[in-house]
Scaffold this motif. Structure first.
Motif, PDB file in Angstrom:
ATOM      1  N   UNK A  54       0.854  -1.190   0.000  1.00 48.28           N
ATOM      2  CA  UNK A  54       0.000   0.000   0.000  1.00 48.28           C
ATOM      3  C   UNK A  54       0.890   1.240   0.000  1.00 48.28           C
ATOM      4  N   UNK A  55       0.434   2.277  -0.708  1.00 47.90           N
ATOM      5  CA  UNK A  55       1.135   3.561  -0.684  1.00 47.90           C
ATOM      6  C   UNK A  55       0.423   4.498   0.278  1.00 47.90           C
ATOM      7  N   UNK A  56       1.202   5.334   0.912  1.00 46.69           N
ATOM      8  CA  UNK A  56       0.637   6.325   1.828  1.00 46.69           C
ATOM      9  C   UNK A  56       0.245   7.561   1.018  1.00 46.69           C
ATOM     10  N   UNK A  57      -1.049   7.772   0.856  1.00 42.53           N
ATOM     11  CA  UNK A  57      -1.525   8.918   0.065  1.00 42.53           C
ATOM     12  C   UNK A  57      -2.090  10.010   0.970  1.00 42.53           C
ATOM     13  N   UNK A  58      -1.675   9.990   2.224  1.00 44.77           N
ATOM     14  CA  UNK A  58      -2.245  10.895   3.223  1.00 44.77           C
ATOM     15  C   UNK A  58      -2.199  12.353   2.802  1.00 44.77           C
ATOM     16  N   UNK A  59      -1.020  12.817   2.459  1.00 41.12           N
ATOM     17  CA  UNK A  59      -0.876  14.253   2.216  1.00 41.12           C
ATOM     18  C   UNK A  59      -1.315  14.643   0.818  1.00 41.12           C
ATOM     19  N   UNK A  60      -0.972  13.830  -0.139  1.00 41.00           N
ATOM     20  CA  UNK A  60      -1.324  14.252  -1.503  1.00 41.00           C
ATOM     21  C   UNK A  60      -2.821  14.161  -1.763  1.00 41.00           C
ATOM     22  N   UNK A  91       3.147  17.101  -1.021  1.00 41.56           N
ATOM     23  CA  UNK A  91       2.214  17.459  -2.086  1.00 41.56           C
ATOM     24  C   UNK A  91       2.278  16.511  -3.279  1.00 41.56           C
ATOM     25  N   UNK A  92       3.152  15.521  -3.198  1.00 38.39           N
ATOM     26  CA  UNK A  92       3.275  14.570  -4.305  1.00 38.39           C
ATOM     27  C   UNK A  92       4.061  15.140  -5.479  1.00 38.39           C
ATOM     28  N   UNK A 111      11.714  10.067  -0.533  1.00 38.67           N
ATOM     29  CA  UNK A 111      11.159  10.610  -1.782  1.00 38.67           C
ATOM     30  C   UNK A 111      11.200   9.529  -2.878  1.00 38.67           C
ATOM     31  N   UNK A 112      12.328   8.849  -2.949  1.00 41.12           N
ATOM     32  CA  UNK A 112      12.460   7.797  -3.970  1.00 41.12           C
ATOM     33  C   UNK A 112      11.456   6.676  -3.711  1.00 41.12           C
ATOM     34  N   UNK A 113      11.343   6.282  -2.459  1.00 40.75           N
ATOM     35  CA  UNK A 113      10.420   5.198  -2.104  1.00 40.75           C
ATOM     36  C   UNK A 113       8.975   5.574  -2.446  1.00 40.75           C
ATOM     37  N   UNK A 114       8.594   6.780  -2.071  1.00 39.45           N
ATOM     38  CA  UNK A 114       7.218   7.214  -2.306  1.00 39.45           C
ATOM     39  C   UNK A 114       6.922   7.429  -3.787  1.00 39.45           C
ATOM     40  N   UNK A 115       7.966   7.714  -4.553  1.00 37.42           N
ATOM     41  CA  UNK A 115       7.701   7.971  -5.977  1.00 37.42           C
ATOM     42  C   UNK A 115       7.883   6.716  -6.822  1.00 37.42           C
ATOM     43  N   UNK A 116       7.907   5.580  -6.146  1.00 38.70           N
ATOM     44  CA  UNK A 116       7.946   4.323  -6.884  1.00 38.70           C
ATOM     45  C   UNK A 116       9.337   3.908  -7.327  1.00 38.70           C
ATOM     46  N   UNK A 117      10.369   4.556  -6.797  1.00 38.16           N
ATOM     47  CA  UNK A 117      11.743   4.180  -7.176  1.00 38.16           C
ATOM     48  C   UNK A 117      12.390   3.424  -6.016  1.00 38.16           C
ATOM     49  N   UNK A 118      11.741   2.336  -5.644  1.00 37.83           N
ATOM     50  CA  UNK A 118      12.204   1.598  -4.462  1.00 37.83           C
ATOM     51  C   UNK A 118      13.632   1.102  -4.638  1.00 37.83           C
ATOM     52  N   UNK A 119      13.943   0.591  -5.822  1.00 37.58           N
ATOM     53  CA  UNK A 119      15.291   0.039  -6.033  1.00 37.58           C
ATOM     54  C   UNK A 119      16.362   1.109  -5.828  1.00 37.58           C
ATOM     55  N   UNK A 120      16.046   2.334  -6.286  1.00 37.03           N
ATOM     56  CA  UNK A 120      17.018   3.424  -6.106  1.00 37.03           C
ATOM     57  C   UNK A 120      17.148   3.834  -4.643  1.00 37.03           C
ATOM     58  N   UNK A 121      16.084   3.611  -3.884  1.00 33.31           N
ATOM     59  CA  UNK A 121      16.138   4.040  -2.480  1.00 33.31           C
ATOM     60  C   UNK A 121      16.951   3.077  -1.621  1.00 33.31           C
ATOM     61  N   UNK A 124      14.465   0.902   5.181  1.00 28.96           N
ATOM     62  CA  UNK A 124      15.279  -0.013   4.373  1.00 28.96           C
ATOM     63  C   UNK A 124      14.482  -1.289   4.064  1.00 28.96           C
ATOM     64  N   UNK A 125      13.779  -1.794   5.084  1.00 34.60           N
ATOM     65  CA  UNK A 125      12.958  -2.996   4.863  1.00 34.60           C
ATOM     66  C   UNK A 125      11.914  -2.769   3.778  1.00 34.60           C
ATOM     67  N   UNK A 126      11.239  -1.618   3.852  1.00 32.72           N
ATOM     68  CA  UNK A 126      10.230  -1.299   2.833  1.00 32.72           C
ATOM     69  C   UNK A 126      10.859  -1.202   1.453  1.00 32.72           C
ATOM     70  N   UNK A 127      12.007  -0.548   1.381  1.00 32.09           N
ATOM     71  CA  UNK A 127      12.613  -0.362   0.052  1.00 32.09           C
ATOM     72  C   UNK A 127      13.070  -1.696  -0.533  1.00 32.09           C
ATOM     73  N   UNK A 128      13.591  -2.568   0.322  1.00 33.48           N
ATOM     74  CA  UNK A 128      14.013  -3.889  -0.167  1.00 33.48           C
ATOM     75  C   UNK A 128      12.799  -4.694  -0.641  1.00 33.48           C
ATOM     76  N   UNK A 129      11.760  -4.728   0.193  1.00 29.66           N
ATOM     77  CA  UNK A 129      10.569  -5.520  -0.168  1.00 29.66           C
ATOM     78  C   UNK A 129       9.958  -4.999  -1.467  1.00 29.66           C
ATOM     79  N   UNK A 130       9.853  -3.686  -1.566  1.00 27.60           N
ATOM     80  CA  UNK A 130       9.181  -3.108  -2.729  1.00 27.60           C
ATOM     81  C   UNK A 130      10.025  -3.163  -3.994  1.00 27.60           C
TER      82      UNK A 130
END
Lengths: 587, 338
Positions: A364-370, B182-183, B212-222, B243-249
């Motif tokens: 799941x992604x956290x979309x809280x703020x956006x 703000x995404x 930022x990388x993790x949230x923007x879908x660049x898990x491998x880079x994070x 780190x756990x989240x970035x590895x899993x994702x």
């Protein structure tokens, strides 16, 4: 490092030796004074409905005018018993089968230091159908006197009426409905003695009847409670001072319930507050999400008779940096209108209410703020949640009940207060929500439920506050023609079709809803679906996937109607949404 | 970002301290108070906060208005991570001199660090009006507004500060955080990368970049970002979680699970520590709870925090062998680490 409850940019500042010195030994919470009185909620509501509301705000408060009068007794005497900060929940359901929604609200009661002889009852208000309610607490037999927290509603015995499960500080109680709105306490194995808050009915192992997940809070004994202090002052303890007690899963074996928590994989962790059920990974089985207070939230994926807890790995167990937040209420739905399952949960102060959206692959992604849901909630304490469609446009809006736990919050948390404004979050249809606050005197809200109380298609709202009044909010949108009110009846023991999935096609637009039995905080909302159709006169197609997996569909259903659909028989009635008399009396 | 706060704060504090060197003290203050003050000031300047607090606390006990003792006490508390006591000292300093812009700023900073954003906003607004040439009150006010849930106002303040000091890393980081919320992932990433270009070792900026990388879908880079951030750090559950989240994702499931299980173990320990911390803060005389707390902290590698409690325990239980053993264990742990 040790996490504090605050989300502070300074959480990694080095901590040196100052803690041990007199110059720095004040308590971090630093209250300035402490009232001896009980909760500081203002007196109950006005006599007549208030017609003053901000432009565009759909609700008008009509509590007294609708004949509702209830003030929650939390038993507070100034001794700061932790239990008095919780509850009450509220339920909207048709108790007597007359087609309109009745109202049930949970009450607390006396605590040590109070008046031991005082009796505080839960209250049952029957909808007269003329816009007012009648207090039928005594006649219904539903006036339970335990120190109550929450309420869950389901047909537990497959007799096509809705029974009440009451979650208490103390043994829980099941009240069986005889179909006429009269209730009788029955002992069927769910008298969980722990401090329970919320309950969720769902078909755990897919055998057609409803099982029960009970959300338990703390291992706490009010009689042995050691007072907590901040300097010279007595204050409420922190939940972290009490161990978690562990939730329970009860399997329904033909009307008797068996505790299968251990074998099913229910973990012992978690100071539970809320639960919501729904198919979160699209495998056809009903999953559970549980919010916990200062311990990580739980996501149980249903593996068919086994539960697999995967919250942390999925990204929904903790806040974004691994902090266990103060989770309160929870609701599930397609909140972004993208077809992705999502979890919305309310949180404690300094922790925004969170929106988690299915990102595929088990994450799941956290979309809280956006989504716009985060910032307006950061400084509030959120509890009950209402999921509703305010504009009849087919997307999901949210109502949130807010209130602090500290009755003197304003004295030591500048900018905060015990009574906090409830909020509406209106979905713009583009993944962003716009917030507005409820007008009038705020209370410290806890339970919140939504449902169409006056049969006009739009959803009204009820809030219950801690130590304060119940409030009824009439939806005055006046847009009946934008809704289709769908009521499902399933085959077998799950008569209200909990877990059924409904796909609605309106013009080019398609969306899904799921008949749920749980959500909010300690509360139960109407299970009928108010389907928004926008400005279309006809819904092209409705497809129902029943809990047993069978699928039925109907085409060309007219807007502005209330439709009863029975599994295997299709639509058996369709009546115009003319509405009963207006809630609160005058038309 | 807090490392930036800390670095900048240290500089600011040093400036304040150096300023105060040149200020003429009250000519008639001599004797014991003067001597205590001088020793306290030297300890403060040398970074011996514990000693500074003891000495300056004694000065304040005799004369709360002695020179700038409230400012020095506030700053000593601040660098020791005790924000609310720091607040009291800065308030006292402001009472002595309502035009003390540094006191207003540091009061706002302490409030911000204590998550008292509403008050922080007010104090920093005051500091902003008192020291218009200094961009820092504006930057931190932007942060207070961000935490208060007022992103538009926060953006205005931070953007205005960035116009004045375009390369200020705190302002840049704050803007990146706003963009992340703000995404606006691309802006957030480029902003924080600019900060890291100037100071590649900055831990909090690394973490923000990873998020930022993790949230923007660049898990491998994070993954390498978090791996680098975690290296050489004492156990930090936030870093393990990220780190756990970035590895899993990023599909590194086995490694991710292993890190998540370390994270969970640390969280469990933190939970126990938290319960004991509350018990100790509720009843400071509960030596047994404090001892257990110190033991848990040593187990968790929280050396500094553990030492705080061991020092107290040495006073509370002076002859207790468990306390001696715990100190020895901690010191052995420290020498092994160094």
């Amino acid at each position: 490092m040790v996490m504090s409850k605050v989300r502070s940019p300074g959480s990694v500042l080095p901590v040196l030796l100052c803690a041990l010195l007199g110059a720095c030994q004040e308590d971090q919470r630093e209250p300035q004074s402490q009232r001896e009185s009980s909760r500081s909620n203002p007196p109950a509501t006005s006599e007549a409905p208030s017609e003053s509301r901000p432009a565009g705000f759909p609700f008008v408060e009509v509590t007294a005018a609708a004949g509702l009068s209830f003030v929650h007794d939390n038993g507070a005497t100034g001794r700061h018993h932790y239990v008095e900060t919780m509850g009450p929940g509220v339920a909207l359901f048709d108790a007597d089968g007359d087609g309109d929604l009745d109202l049930y609200v949970v009450n607390g009661g006396p605590l040590p230091g109070g008046e031991p002889e005082k009796v505080s009852r839960n209250r049952f208000f029957a909808n007269r159908g003329d816009g007012t309610f009648e207090d039928r607490t005594e006649a219904s037999g539903a006036g339970e006197t335990s120190y109550g927290m929450g309420v869950a509603v389901a047909d537990i015995d497959g007799d096509e009426d809705l029974d009440l499960y009451l979650l208490n500080y103390g043994p829980n109680v099941l009240l069986r409905n005889d179909g006429s709105g009269r209730f009788e306490e029955v002992s069927v194995g769910v008298e969980d003695p722990s401090w329970s808050v919320s309950g969720a009915f769902f078909d755990f192992e897919g055998d057609g009847d409803l099982d029960l997940y009970v959300v338990n809070y703390l291992d706490y004994d009010v009689e042995k409670e050691k007072p907590c202090r901040a300097g010279p002052l007595e204050i409420y303890c922190s939940p972290e001072q009490f161990p978690a007690v562990g939730d329970r899963l009860y399997r329904n074996d033909g009307g008797r319930f068996v505790d299968v928590s251990r074998s099913a994989g229910v973990v012992r962790d978690g100071r539970g507050m809320g639960a919501a059920v729904g198919d979160l990974n699209g495998d056809g089985k009903t999953d559970i999400y549980v919010t916990n207070d200062r311990s990580h939230n739980l996501l149980y994926l249903n593996q068919g008779g086994k539960l697999d807890e995967v919250a942390a790995e999925s990204g929904v167990g903790y806040g974004p940096t691994g902090l266990a937040e103060g989770g309160m209420g929870v609701a599930l739905g397609d909140f972004l209108g993208t077809g992705q399952a999502a979890i919305f949960m309310t949180n404690f102060q300094k922790e925004p209410n969170r929106l988690y959206v299915d990102a595929g692959g088990g994450f799941f992604d956290d979309a809280t703020f956006r989504s716009g849901l985060g910032f307006p909630s950061s400084e509030l304490v959120g509890w009950g949640i209402g999921v509703l469609d305010l504009e009849g446009d087919g997307d999901l809006d949210l109502a949130v009940g807010n209130g602090h736990v500290f009755e003197n919050a304003e004295e030591f948390i500048p900018g905060s207060a015990f009574a906090l404004p409830d909020q509406l979050f209106v979905n713009g249809g583009d993944g962003r929500f716009e917030v507005s606050s409820f007008p009038g005197t705020p209370y410290s809200s806890r339970g919140l439920a939504v449902g169409d109380l006056d049969g006009d298609g739009d959803q009204d709202l009820v809030t219950a506050s801690c130590g304060g009044p119940l409030q009824l909010w009439r939806n005055d949108s006046g847009i009946s023609d934008r809704f289709l009110l769908l009521e499902l009846r399933g085959e077998g023991a799950n008569t209200f079709a909990t877990g059924a999935k409904v796909t609605v096609t309106v013009g080019e637009h398609q969306y899904r809803r799921e008949v749920g039995s749980a959500g909010s905080y300690a509360s139960h909302s109407d299970m009928r679906l108010s389907l928004g159709l926008g400005d279309r006169e006809v819904v092209e197609r409705i497809e129902v996937q029943w809990p047993d997996g069978t699928v039925e569909s109907q085409e060309s259903l007219a807007a502005g109607h209330r439709v009863l659909w029975r599994q295997g028989k299709g639509v058996i009635s369709s009546e115009p949404l003319q509405g009963t008399a207006r809630l609160g009396g005058e038309s | 970002m807090s490392r930036f706060f800390f670095t900048t704060l240290s500089l600011l504090l040093l400036c304040v301290a150096m300023d105060s060197l040149g200020q003429p003290g009250a000519a008639n203050q001599r004797g014991e108070v003067e001597s205590l003050y001088q020793r306290g000031f030297e300890a403060f300047r040398a970074g011996r906060s514990f000693e500074a607090l003891e000495l300056l606390g004694a000065v304040a006990a005799q004369n709360p208005a002695f020179r700038d003792v409230q400012m020095l006490l506030g700053q000593s508390c601040l660098v020791s991570g005790r924000m609310l006591p720091a607040k009291k000292h800065f308030e006292a300093a402001l009472q002595q001199n309502p035009q003390n812009g540094h006191a207003a700023f540091l009061l706002g900073f302490a409030l911000l660090q204590s998550a008292r954003y509403f008050e922080a906003d007010q104090a920093l607004a005051k500091a902003q009006s008192m020291a218009q040439g200094n961009p820092h009150p504006q930057i931190y006010r932007g942060l207070a507004l961000l935490r208060l849930g007022k992103p538009s106002e926060a953006r205005l303040q931070i953007a205005a500060a960035l116009k004045r000091v375009p390369d200020d890393p705190i302002a840049q980081s704050a803007m990146a955080e706003l963009d992340l919320a703000d995404g606006r992932f691309a802006q957030a990433e480029s902003g924080i990368r600019a900060v890291l270009l100037a100071n590649p070792a900055n831990l909090e900026s690394q973490i923000l970049l990873g998020r930022i990388l993790l949230d923007s879908g660049k898990a491998a880079e994070s993954v390498p970002v978090f791996q680098s951030a975690i290296e050489g750090q004492p156990p930090r559950s936030d870093l393990l979680y990220l780190l756990g989240q970035s590895l899993l994702r990023s599909g590194q499931v086995e490694e991710g699970r292993e890190v998540m299980s370390r994270f969970k173990a640390l969280k469990a320990l933190e939970g126990e520590i938290r319960v004991l911390e509350v018990a100790v803060s509720t009843d400071a005389s509960d030596a047994e709870a404090r001892l257990e707390l110190a033991q848990r902290m040593v187990e968790g590698g929280l050396a500094t925090q553990a030492m705080l409690h061991i020092v107290t325990l040495e006073k509370q239980l002076p002859k207790d062998s468990r306390v001696r053993q715990l100190r020895a264990r901690l010191e052995a742990q420290r020498s092994a680490g160094s």
